[in-house]
Design a protein around this motif. Structure first.
Motif, PDB file in Angstrom:
ATOM      1  N   TYR A   1       1.095  -1.267   0.013  1.00  0.00           N
ATOM      2  CA  TYR A   1      -0.015   0.310   0.201  1.00  0.00           C
ATOM      3  C   TYR A   1       0.873   1.535  -0.146  1.00  0.00           C
ATOM      4  CZ  TYR A   1      -3.434   3.258   1.329  1.00  0.00           C
ATOM      5  OH  TYR A   1      -4.299   4.648   1.134  1.00  0.00           O
ATOM      6  N   LYS A   2       2.234   0.826   1.052  1.00  0.00           N
ATOM      7  CA  LYS A   2       3.034   2.181   0.892  1.00  0.00           C
ATOM      8  C   LYS A   2       3.608   2.921  -0.631  1.00  0.00           C
ATOM      9  CE  LYS A   2       4.254   2.017   5.996  1.00  0.00           C
ATOM     10  NZ  LYS A   2       5.659   1.721   6.688  1.00  0.00           N
ATOM     11  N   GLN A   3       3.772   1.496  -1.832  1.00  0.00           N
ATOM     12  CA  GLN A   3       4.093   1.551  -2.884  1.00  0.00           C
ATOM     13  C   GLN A   3       3.339   2.240  -4.139  1.00  0.00           C
ATOM     14  OE1 GLN A   3       5.204  -2.485  -3.421  1.00  0.00           O
ATOM     15  NE2 GLN A   3       7.504  -2.207  -2.233  1.00  0.00           N
ATOM     16  N   TYR A   4       2.066   1.817  -3.673  1.00  0.00           N
ATOM     17  CA  TYR A   4       0.954   2.988  -4.135  1.00  0.00           C
ATOM     18  C   TYR A   4       0.438   3.913  -3.748  1.00  0.00           C
ATOM     19  CZ  TYR A   4      -3.466   2.799  -6.068  1.00  0.00           C
ATOM     20  OH  TYR A   4      -5.557   3.186  -7.402  1.00  0.00           O
ATOM     21  N   GLN A   5       0.725   3.827  -2.483  1.00  0.00           N
ATOM     22  CA  GLN A   5       0.387   5.349  -2.252  1.00  0.00           C
ATOM     23  C   GLN A   5       1.835   6.626  -2.654  1.00  0.00           C
ATOM     24  OE1 GLN A   5       0.708   5.780   2.208  1.00  0.00           O
ATOM     25  NE2 GLN A   5      -0.872   6.530   2.123  1.00  0.00           N
ATOM     26  N   ALA A   6       3.026   5.788  -3.102  1.00  0.00           N
ATOM     27  CA  ALA A   6       4.017   6.734  -3.459  1.00  0.00           C
ATOM     28  C   ALA A   6       3.898   6.388  -5.192  1.00  0.00           C
ATOM     29  CB  ALA A   6       5.156   5.900  -3.148  1.00  0.00           C
ATOM     30  N   GLY A   7       3.331   6.153  -5.872  1.00  0.00           N
ATOM     31  CA  GLY A   7       3.023   6.250  -7.674  1.00  0.00           C
ATOM     32  C   GLY A   7       3.196   5.492  -7.489  1.00  0.00           C
ATOM     33  N   PHE A   8       4.075   4.387  -7.015  1.00  0.00           N
ATOM     34  CA  PHE A   8       5.161   2.705  -8.092  1.00  0.00           C
ATOM     35  C   PHE A   8       3.271   1.657  -8.160  1.00  0.00           C
ATOM     36  CE2 PHE A   8       7.982   5.294  -4.906  1.00  0.00           C
ATOM     37  CZ  PHE A   8       8.594   5.351  -6.347  1.00  0.00           C
ATOM     38  N   TYR A   9       2.723   2.178  -9.484  1.00  0.00           N
ATOM     39  CA  TYR A   9       1.271   1.413  -9.762  1.00  0.00           C
ATOM     40  C   TYR A   9       1.673  -0.096  -9.397  1.00  0.00           C
ATOM     41  CZ  TYR A   9      -0.711   5.789  -9.663  1.00  0.00           C
ATOM     42  OH  TYR A   9      -1.346   7.078  -8.872  1.00  0.00           O
ATOM     43  N   GLY A  10       2.945  -0.016 -10.932  1.00  0.00           N
ATOM     44  CA  GLY A  10       3.356  -1.143 -11.710  1.00  0.00           C
ATOM     45  C   GLY A  10       4.397  -2.328 -10.226  1.00  0.00           C
ATOM     46  N   LEU A  11       4.898  -1.560  -9.345  1.00  0.00           N
ATOM     47  CA  LEU A  11       5.208  -1.851  -8.632  1.00  0.00           C
ATOM     48  C   LEU A  11       4.216  -2.826  -7.094  1.00  0.00           C
ATOM     49  CD1 LEU A  11       8.336  -2.363  -7.157  1.00  0.00           C
ATOM     50  CD2 LEU A  11       8.303   0.123  -6.008  1.00  0.00           C
ATOM     51  N   SER A  12       3.498  -1.996  -6.905  1.00  0.00           N
ATOM     52  CA  SER A  12       2.695  -2.542  -5.864  1.00  0.00           C
ATOM     53  C   SER A  12       1.804  -4.018  -6.722  1.00  0.00           C
ATOM     54  CB  SER A  12       1.305  -1.424  -6.043  1.00  0.00           C
ATOM     55  OG  SER A  12       0.936  -0.473  -6.778  1.00  0.00           O
ATOM     56  N   THR A  13       1.436  -3.437  -7.745  1.00  0.00           N
ATOM     57  CA  THR A  13       0.760  -5.045  -8.570  1.00  0.00           C
ATOM     58  C   THR A  13       1.797  -5.841  -8.284  1.00  0.00           C
ATOM     59  OG1 THR A  13      -0.410  -3.067  -9.974  1.00  0.00           O
ATOM     60  CG2 THR A  13      -0.182  -5.226 -10.941  1.00  0.00           C
ATOM     61  N   ALA A  14       3.250  -5.560  -8.996  1.00  0.00           N
ATOM     62  CA  ALA A  14       3.926  -6.973  -8.636  1.00  0.00           C
ATOM     63  C   ALA A  14       4.192  -7.356  -7.186  1.00  0.00           C
ATOM     64  CB  ALA A  14       4.996  -6.436  -8.740  1.00  0.00           C
ATOM     65  N   GLY A  15       4.153  -6.307  -5.948  1.00  0.00           N
ATOM     66  CA  GLY A  15       4.131  -6.854  -4.459  1.00  0.00           C
ATOM     67  C   GLY A  15       2.603  -7.962  -4.724  1.00  0.00           C
ATOM     68  N   ASN A  16       1.362  -6.894  -4.918  1.00  0.00           N
ATOM     69  CA  ASN A  16       0.178  -7.850  -5.025  1.00  0.00           C
ATOM     70  C   ASN A  16       0.142  -9.599  -5.381  1.00  0.00           C
ATOM     71  OD1 ASN A  16      -1.896  -6.793  -3.481  1.00  0.00           O
ATOM     72  ND2 ASN A  16      -1.749  -5.237  -4.476  1.00  0.00           N
ATOM     73  N   VAL A  17       1.359  -9.308  -6.318  1.00  0.00           N
ATOM     74  CA  VAL A  17       0.681 -10.712  -7.771  1.00  0.00           C
ATOM     75  C   VAL A  17       1.755 -12.434  -6.322  1.00  0.00           C
ATOM     76  CG1 VAL A  17       2.509 -11.777  -9.451  1.00  0.00           C
ATOM     77  CG2 VAL A  17       0.802  -9.854  -9.386  1.00  0.00           C
ATOM     78  N   ILE A  18       3.249 -11.185  -6.145  1.00  0.00           N
ATOM     79  CA  ILE A  18       4.140 -11.776  -5.453  1.00  0.00           C
ATOM     80  C   ILE A  18       2.997 -12.489  -3.940  1.00  0.00           C
ATOM     81  CG2 ILE A  18       5.874 -11.816  -3.497  1.00  0.00           C
ATOM     82  CD1 ILE A  18       7.979 -10.012  -5.638  1.00  0.00           C
ATOM     83  N   LEU A  19       2.436 -11.990  -2.795  1.00  0.00           N
ATOM     84  CA  LEU A  19       1.452 -12.260  -2.184  1.00  0.00           C
ATOM     85  C   LEU A  19       0.879 -12.769  -2.513  1.00  0.00           C
ATOM     86  CD1 LEU A  19       0.626 -11.105   1.056  1.00  0.00           C
ATOM     87  CD2 LEU A  19      -0.948  -9.052   0.016  1.00  0.00           C
ATOM     88  N   PHE A  20      -0.643 -12.876  -3.704  1.00  0.00           N
ATOM     89  CA  PHE A  20      -1.218 -13.990  -4.035  1.00  0.00           C
ATOM     90  C   PHE A  20      -0.439 -15.049  -3.931  1.00  0.00           C
ATOM     91  CE2 PHE A  20      -2.865 -16.334  -7.482  1.00  0.00           C
ATOM     92  CZ  PHE A  20      -4.313 -16.961  -7.151  1.00  0.00           C
TER      93      PHE A  20
END
Length: 286
Positions: A246-265
């Motif tokens: 979520y912090k990465q998404y807040q900072a505007g790194f949308y692709g990075l936060s999406t990759a994090g969600n895939v890793i979490l999944f």
């Protein structure tokens, strides 16, 4: 017969469309956008760069450690406490209806509301918890401001909020056990402790398995309670994987936060699926 079968499948279409639109499609697109640098209007393919950057995150190891501690601690406590409450609430108690409502009440309250309320209650100097401890001569700690204590404080609040669901599942499992087993055990001279150990516990295994899996999935994915109570602080001491994303998404790194969600999944799937298979092999049939 063929018409009835087609009619049955037709009834599944609305649910299938909703599932595909709101779960399957976003999941597939998440895997795609994890390989891109994107915003609301454009995207650029960058391969595995997002995943490499995610694993280079300075607080990631703290997030993994806290996530595992949080998930397994809360799941274990929910199983143990839920089982204890279920045994008490299926016994012949005059106040069991009142106790049932008190145990289940936190489930009905918004997680954000619970987080805000306990942030006030756990205030080191003005919080009700430390005030009560002070009345009996105990100097209460800084529950949410101590880096070594914050994640555990949030975990116990999560248990308080979620143990009601575990209790209801256990009660349902215990109520489904045939009374004949207990009557036969009583005729053979068995006591209540043996009845619990040799009848209730083994035959409640499906309910126990369900609580373990649900609690683990919930614990590994937890975000809202941690964010409401600590915001991942102090520092990064109570950050979980979800709060880092979520912090990465807040900072505007949308692709990075999406990759994090895939890793979490994938992490949740790799942890939960083997445990699910193992627990299912241990179930006892009625």
């Amino acid at each position: 017969m063929r018409v009835n079968k087609m009619y049955s499948y037709a009834l599944l279409i609305p649910a299938g469309l909703i599932y595909g639109l709101f779960f399957l499609y976003p999941t597939v697109m998440s895997f795609f956008f994890g390989f891109t640098r994107w915003n609301l209007t454009d995207w650029e393919w960058i391969g595995f760069d997002n995943y490499i950057m995610f694993f280079e995150e300075s607080s990631l190891m703290i997030g993994f450690k806290n996530t595992f501690i949080f998930a397994f601690l809360t799941a274990g406590l929910k199983v143990v406490l839920g089982l204890i409450f279920a045994v008490l609430l299926t016994a012949k108690l005059r106040t069991k209806r009142f106790i049932r409502s008190m145990v289940f009440f936190p489930v009905l309250v918004s997680t954000i509301a619970v987080g805000i309320a306990f942030s006030v209650l756990m205030h080191p100097s003005e919080g009700l918890i430390n005030m009560v401890l002070g009345l009996v001569g105990i100097d209460g700690p800084n529950w949410l401001g101590n880096p070594n204590l914050a994640i555990y404080s949030v975990a116990f609040v999560d248990v308080w909020k979620g143990v009601g669901i575990a209790t209801v599942i256990f009660i349902a499992g215990m109520m489904s056990i045939p009374v004949d087993y207990y009557e036969a055990h009583q005729i053979d001279g068995g006591n209540k402790l043996n009845a619990f150990w040799y009848i209730t516990l083994p035959l409640s295994r499906p309910a126990i398995n369900a609580v373990i899996i649900l609690a683990l999935i919930g614990g590994l994915r937890t975000f809202d309670l941690v964010w409401a109570m600590t915001g991942g602080g102090p520092g990064f001491s109570s950050d979980l994987i979800a709060s880092i994303i979520y912090k990465q998404y807040q900072a505007g790194f949308y692709g990075l936060s999406t990759a994090g969600n895939v890793i979490l999944f994938l992490m949740v799937a790799l942890i939960v699926f083997p445990i699910f298979k193992y627990l299912n092999r241990k179930e006892v049939d009625l």
